[in-house]
Scaffold this motif. Structure first.
Motif, short mmCIF file in Angstrom:
data_model
loop_
_atom_site.label_atom_id
_atom_site.label_comp_id
_atom_site.label_asym_id
_atom_site.label_seq_id
_atom_site.Cartn_x
_atom_site.Cartn_y
_atom_site.Cartn_z
N PHE A 163 -15.77 10.14 -11.38
CA PHE A 163 -17.80 10.43 -11.45
C PHE A 163 -17.43 11.65 -10.98
O PHE A 163 -18.58 12.33 -11.91
CB PHE A 163 -18.26 9.04 -10.66
CG PHE A 163 -20.06 9.33 -10.56
CD1 PHE A 163 -20.84 8.96 -11.73
CD2 PHE A 163 -20.56 9.96 -9.19
CE1 PHE A 163 -21.89 9.50 -11.16
CE2 PHE A 163 -21.84 10.59 -9.26
CZ PHE A 163 -22.43 10.38 -10.71
N ALA B 166 -19.63 14.29 -13.91
CA ALA B 166 -20.94 14.68 -13.45
C ALA B 166 -20.84 16.53 -13.54
O ALA B 166 -21.49 17.30 -13.41
CB ALA B 166 -21.32 14.07 -12.03
N LEU C 110 -23.14 19.16 -15.73
CA LEU C 110 -23.43 20.27 -14.68
C LEU C 110 -23.03 21.73 -16.04
O LEU C 110 -24.26 22.38 -16.01
CB LEU C 110 -22.61 20.16 -13.53
CG LEU C 110 -24.25 20.96 -12.88
CD1 LEU C 110 -25.53 20.41 -13.04
CD2 LEU C 110 -23.68 21.26 -11.52
#
Lengths: 149, 252
Positions: free
Chosen positions: A76, A80, A84
């Protein structure tokens, strides 16, 4: 080629080089040393540092911490940060953030397909994993029903 | 970018009523975006099938063990260091490209040429790194695609690609499973980084053509540097794909 006089009437531009109409050269952008120009360059370098710092964090975590952390959390965390980084590249470097909202939506909506792809294929993968673990091996099958020619 | 370019203060509800592009982009730029969209789906398909294969494999090679070599460092174990350098080079070349696009917005021919030269250098450095990595792996695997297919291969030939704490048990009890994973891992690695490297190569070629046109004043006569913007989109996309390849192969 450059001998003819340039006419910048809208009609001429629609029938001729549309790029000129939308590239913004007609309206502004005269001085590369203007404060607008300088603030844009500053923003580009800011994004560069953000991308660099994110990558360094990823590598440090990947080298030293990813083995001692729960696998789901690590995945995760990396995904993430990847999203980004992708967001910064698309919005700032590719200037998508500066386009009309309608165009942004047109470009981004088809990518929603990936949500389905990932769900479908990972479900497929885990089903295969389950089958591989649960089904009897070839040796076991052949022991029960010997293969005959 | 200023949106009220030529049309004087068009009210918002008129955007779809003709007389102007509702997207405010030229045909060429829009088509570049749509090409990149389709290319993203191609790369996505490759990466998702990689993910699926990995997901149904009981064991998988560990990136920290496979990618730990660095040029001229002998047998020192430097996991992820070389690929971090490659990532840095590609991000850097993306910055120089966006600076070239920026200079293009201001019709600054000299700076467009300068930043394009740096972008080309960055692209070539990245390709050189990739060539080294492939050569290194080739010397280790004695091949690129289709290695590790012989059932007689001793476990010692591929055991060092795995993390012993995770895969030790499988390596002892079912070495064929680990060999199959090694085979799949390298097939995907060479296919996906190869496809990406092909994109970088054509990006470098496009950038060289841009540089030639810029220096010859083609865009100056045309009145705008939109071609730099379009190739810039392609170049950033290649960087974008690398961000995902980096995550999938080296981090996860």
């Amino acid at each position: 080629m450059s001998a003819h006089t340039h006419s910048n009437s809208i009609q001429d531009l629609y029938e001729g080089d549309q790029s000129k109409l939308y590239s913004g050269v007609l309206a502004h952008h005269s001085d590369v040393n203007s404060s607008e120009s300088k603030s844009q360059v500053k923003k580009i370098w800011k994004v560069f540092w953000i991308l660099l710092v994110i990558t360094v964090i990823e590598v440090i975590v990947g080298m030293f911490f990813s083995h001692s952390m729960p696998k789901g959390l690590v995945n995760f965390f990396f995904l993430a940060l990847t999203i980004l980084k992708a967001g910064y590249i698309v919005a700032i470097f590719m200037h998508l953030g500066d386009e009309f909202k309608g165009f942004i939506v047109t470009v981004l909506v088809p990518l929603v397909l990936f949500v389905w792809f990932i769900i479908a294929f990972l479900a497929d993968g885990s089903s295969w994993l389950h089958m591989n673990n649960e089904s009897p091996s070839r040796e076991q099958i052949e022991a029960v029903a010997p293969h005959t020619k | 970018m200023s949106q009220s370019t030529v049309v004087t203060s068009a009210p918002k509800e008129n955007i779809w009523e003709g007389g102007r592009s509702p997207y405010n982009v030229s045909y060429g730029k829009m088509m570049m975006w749509f090409f990149l969209l389709s290319d993203a789906l191609t790369f996505g398909a490759l990466l998702i099938s990689y993910g699926t294969t990995r997901f149904f494999s009981a064991v998988w090679p560990d990136a920290n063990e496979v990618f730990k070599a660095f040029p001229f460092a002998g047998h020192a174990s430097l996991p992820l260091l070389f690929v971090s350098l490659m990532t840095f080079i590609l991000i850097m070349s993306s910055v120089t490209m966006v600076l070239a696009v920026h200079a293009g917005h201001y019709g600054d021919k000299k700076n467009v040429a300068k930043w394009l030269v740096w972008t080309i250098i960055g692209g070539i450095c990245f390709l050189a790194c990739q060539a080294w990595e492939w050569t290194h792996l080739h010397s280790e695997l004695h091949g690129l695609w289709g290695t590790f297919t012989d059932p007689a291969t001793p476990t010692s030939k591929f055991a060092h690609f795995f993390d012993p704490h995770v895969a030790g048990h499988v390596l002892d009890t079912q070495p064929m499973m680990a060999m199959q994973s090694t085979h799949n891992f390298f097939n995907y690695f060479f296919t996906i980084t190869g496809f990406h490297g092909g994109h970088v190569t054509s990006g470098v070629v496009f950038n060289i053509l841009l540089l030639v046109n810029t220096v010859n004043g083609v865009y100056e006569r045309r009145g705008h540097y939109e071609m730099v913007e379009k190739i810039g989109l392609y170049w950033h996309f290649v960087d974008l794909v690398w961000v995902f390849v980096f995550t999938c192969f080296y981090l996860l």
